[in-house]
Enzyme design. Structure first.
Site, PDB file in Angstrom:
ATOM      1  CD1 TRP A  77      -0.003  -0.957   3.352  1.00 59.51           C
ATOM      2  CD2 TRP A  77      -0.097   1.278   3.283  1.00 59.51           C
ATOM      3  NE1 TRP A  77       0.507  -0.479   4.535  1.00 59.51           N
ATOM      4  CE2 TRP A  77       0.453   0.882   4.521  1.00 59.51           C
ATOM      5  CE3 TRP A  77      -0.265   2.640   3.020  1.00 59.51           C
ATOM      6  CZ2 TRP A  77       0.840   1.804   5.494  1.00 59.51           C
ATOM      7  CZ3 TRP A  77       0.133   3.554   3.991  1.00 59.51           C
ATOM      8  CH2 TRP A  77       0.675   3.129   5.212  1.00 59.51           C
ATOM      9  CE  LYS A 109      -3.335   6.494  13.372  1.00 67.96           C
ATOM     10  NZ  LYS A 109      -2.586   5.520  12.552  1.00 67.96           N
ATOM     11  CB  SER A 123       2.056   0.400  12.004  1.00 66.54           C
ATOM     12  OG  SER A 123       1.526   0.797  13.231  1.00 66.54           O
ATOM     13  CG  ASP A 131      -2.572   7.690   9.277  1.00 64.43           C
ATOM     14  OD1 ASP A 131      -1.455   7.150   9.193  1.00 64.43           O
ATOM     15  OD2 ASP A 131      -3.580   7.108   9.732  1.00 64.43           O
ATOM     16  CE1 TYR A 155      10.029  -2.650  11.963  1.00 62.08           C
ATOM     17  CE2 TYR A 155       8.072  -3.932  11.416  1.00 62.08           C
ATOM     18  CZ  TYR A 155       8.973  -3.445  12.349  1.00 62.08           C
ATOM     19  OH  TYR A 155       8.804  -3.746  13.681  1.00 62.08           O
ATOM     20  CG  HIS A 156       8.598   2.729   3.126  1.00 63.15           C
ATOM     21  ND1 HIS A 156       9.087   2.368   1.899  1.00 63.15           N
ATOM     22  CD2 HIS A 156       8.628   4.088   3.156  1.00 63.15           C
ATOM     23  CE1 HIS A 156       9.408   3.460   1.209  1.00 63.15           C
ATOM     24  NE2 HIS A 156       9.140   4.526   1.952  1.00 63.15           N
ATOM     25  CG  LEU A 157      11.992   6.583   7.947  1.00 68.04           C
ATOM     26  CD1 LEU A 157      12.516   5.980   9.230  1.00 68.04           C
ATOM     27  CD2 LEU A 157      12.943   7.645   7.416  1.00 68.04           C
ATOM     28  CG  HIS A 158       5.820   5.797   8.511  1.00 67.45           C
ATOM     29  ND1 HIS A 158       6.325   4.504   8.607  1.00 67.45           N
ATOM     30  CD2 HIS A 158       4.931   5.910   9.525  1.00 67.45           C
ATOM     31  CE1 HIS A 158       5.763   3.886   9.623  1.00 67.45           C
ATOM     32  NE2 HIS A 158       4.913   4.708  10.210  1.00 67.45           N
ATOM     33  CD  GLU A 207      -4.290   6.335   0.595  1.00 66.50           C
ATOM     34  OE1 GLU A 207      -4.354   7.350   1.309  1.00 66.50           O
ATOM     35  OE2 GLU A 207      -3.896   5.231   1.007  1.00 66.50           O
TER      36      GLU A 207
HETATM   37  C1  DD3 Z   1      -3.299   0.007   7.977  1.00 62.31           C
HETATM   38  C2  DD3 Z   1      -1.078   0.851   8.779  1.00 62.31           C
HETATM   39  C3  DD3 Z   1      -2.027   0.713   7.604  1.00 62.31           C
HETATM   40  C4  DD3 Z   1      -5.654  -1.290   8.725  1.00 62.31           C
HETATM   41  C5  DD3 Z   1      -5.615   0.058   8.613  1.00 62.31           C
HETATM   42  C6  DD3 Z   1      -4.445   0.715   8.254  1.00 62.31           C
HETATM   43  N1  DD3 Z   1      -2.732   5.974   5.662  1.00 62.31           N
HETATM   44  C7  DD3 Z   1      -2.712   2.249   5.864  1.00 62.31           C
HETATM   45  C8  DD3 Z   1      -3.370   1.463   3.702  1.00 62.31           C
HETATM   46  C9  DD3 Z   1      -3.469   2.739   3.215  1.00 62.31           C
HETATM   47  C10 DD3 Z   1      -2.823   3.600   5.413  1.00 62.31           C
HETATM   48  C11 DD3 Z   1      -2.590   4.759   6.196  1.00 62.31           C
HETATM   49  C12 DD3 Z   1      -3.338  -1.353   8.092  1.00 62.31           C
HETATM   50  C13 DD3 Z   1      -2.998   1.211   5.002  1.00 62.31           C
HETATM   51 CL1  DD3 Z   1      -7.021   0.958   8.952  1.00 62.31          CL
HETATM   52  C14 DD3 Z   1      -4.515  -2.021   8.462  1.00 62.31           C
HETATM   53  O1  DD3 Z   1      -2.298   2.033   7.166  1.00 62.31           O
HETATM   54  C15 DD3 Z   1      -3.210   3.825   4.069  1.00 62.31           C
HETATM   55  N2  DD3 Z   1      -3.323   5.073   3.577  1.00 62.31           N
HETATM   56  N3  DD3 Z   1      -2.257   4.700   7.501  1.00 62.31           N
HETATM   57  C16 DD3 Z   1      -3.089   6.118   4.375  1.00 62.31           C
HETATM   58  N4  DD3 Z   1      -3.242   7.352   3.870  1.00 62.31           N
END
Ligand code: DD3
Length: 330
Positions: free
Chosen positions: A168, A200, A265, A198, A267-270, A178
């Site tokens: 992703w 969230k 969460s 993000d 392992y690609h730096l962010h 996105e």
């Molecule tokens: C994730 C960590 C991962 C459930 C959920 C989120 N921001 C993402 C895919 C696209 C994104 C993120 C894994 C996964 Cl709810 C399982 O986060 C994402 N796109 N945190 C954005 N913009």
């Protein structure tokens, strides 16, 4: 981070893995609009059958539900969104009120706001893996002490064996997902990054602003990989990230919290950018490392994060915790 409570509260932290299988679905494209789903769109959740509630928080007004959607495992996160100041006039003018009780100068009501001001944010993980389900389940946490040797002997092999999918993230960097949500991009392959909201954050109000900066460079897993070599990248993200947020959201640097997670969460730096006034999940001292501190530490010791003992919380069901236990480190 959350108040002490008899009821288990999930902090809303995102899980480690996001299945790449659903990256090209219609649903994902709709989600990636980042705005209200267009009218006339089918309700993809109408067939959702609840299996069980994984966790919930009355304080954060969120519930994590495990269930089935067309025979597939799914996790649905439902969350009440903050009340925006610019909707107050309409809420007061156009709501239905039912008196609950009156006592002296005090009264309480049930207020039914107009439907468009009464939305829930819904996040869907489909298909959800066993890992997603476990991640959102209420779990005890333990603080782990990781020396540089522990990282080499325990954590690094675990990360490599797990090969957490960051598909992703690559989709974002390659504009396959996105792309219309990107707030700022520096396309430079070495120093560049993408800044976007993000998952969230519903982007309706700046109060709970939550953006992530994702470097184009793909070989940096986490804080542990950083050396003084990466200072130009980190400073670039810091400066241009702050500038872009001021420009787009009118939030000055002094109102921002910029930090990295360890363990992350994925392992690609962010880098996380959150509103200082918002107690974002994972912004506590046991997991967050201020970007400003990271820069300072790398300046005074180029190998700071390669050599220091780092501390972080792990959930009881986390495989990495099992590895630390097996090694007799807990
Ligand atoms: C994730 C960590 C991962 C459930 C959920 C989120 N921001 C993402 C895919 C696209 C994104 C993120 C894994 C996964 Cl709810 C399982 O986060 C994402 N796109 N945190 C954005 N913009």
């Amino acid at each position: 981070m959350a108040a002490v409570s008899t009821k288990c509260e999930n902090n809303g932290e995102a899980s480690d893995e996001y299945s790449p299988k659903n990256k090209k679905t219609k649903r994902d494209q709709e989600n990636s609009q980042g705005e209200n789903v267009k009218e006339g769109d089918e309700n993809v959740l109408s067939g959702f059958k609840t299996t069980n509630v994984l966790s919930d928080s009355a304080r954060e007004k969120v519930i994590f539900v495990h269930g089935k959607l067309d025979e597939q495992n799914a996790v649905v996160i439902l969350e009440k969104t903050p009340i925006r100041e610019d909707t107050l006039a309409e809420i007061f003018a156009a709501s239905t009120l039912t008196l609950d009780m009156r006592n002296d100068i005090y009264s309480t009501y049930r207020l039914q706001a107009p439907p468009h001001l009464n939305e829930l944010k819904a996040t869907v993980v489909l298909p959800a893996t066993e890992k997603h389900v476990k991640k959102y389940q209420c779990q005890e946490s333990f603080l782990v002490e990781e020396t540089a040797e522990d990282y080499q002997a325990i954590t690094l092999p675990f990360i490599q064996k797990q090969s957490f999918s960051v598909q992703w993230v690559y989709n974002i960097l390659e504009k396959k997902a996105e792309s219309e949500r990107i707030v700022f991009e520096d396309p430079d392959p070495k120093l560049g990054f993408v800044l976007l909201p993000d998952f969230k954050w519903d982007q309706k109000q700046v109060d709970n602003l939550y953006l992530i900066a994702i470097p184009h460079q793909r070989n940096i897993k986490s804080l542990r990989d950083l050396t003084s070599e990466h200072l130009p990248l980190l400073q670039n993200i810091f400066q241009k990230g702050k500038d872009a947020i001021l420009e787009k959201y009118k939030l000055p640097a002094g109102k921002l919290r910029a930090y990295l997670h360890y363990q992350p969460s994925y392992y690609h730096l962010h880098v996380h950018f959150t509103n200082l006034g918002y107690e974002a999940p994972g912004c506590g001292v046991e997991r967050a490392h201020l970007l400003a501190d990271v820069v300072q530490n790398l300046r005074s010791d180029p190998r700071y994060y390669k050599t220091r003992t780092l501390y972080f919380p792990l959930r009881a069901d986390d495989g990495l915790l099992g590895q630390f236990k097996e090694a007799g480190k807990l």
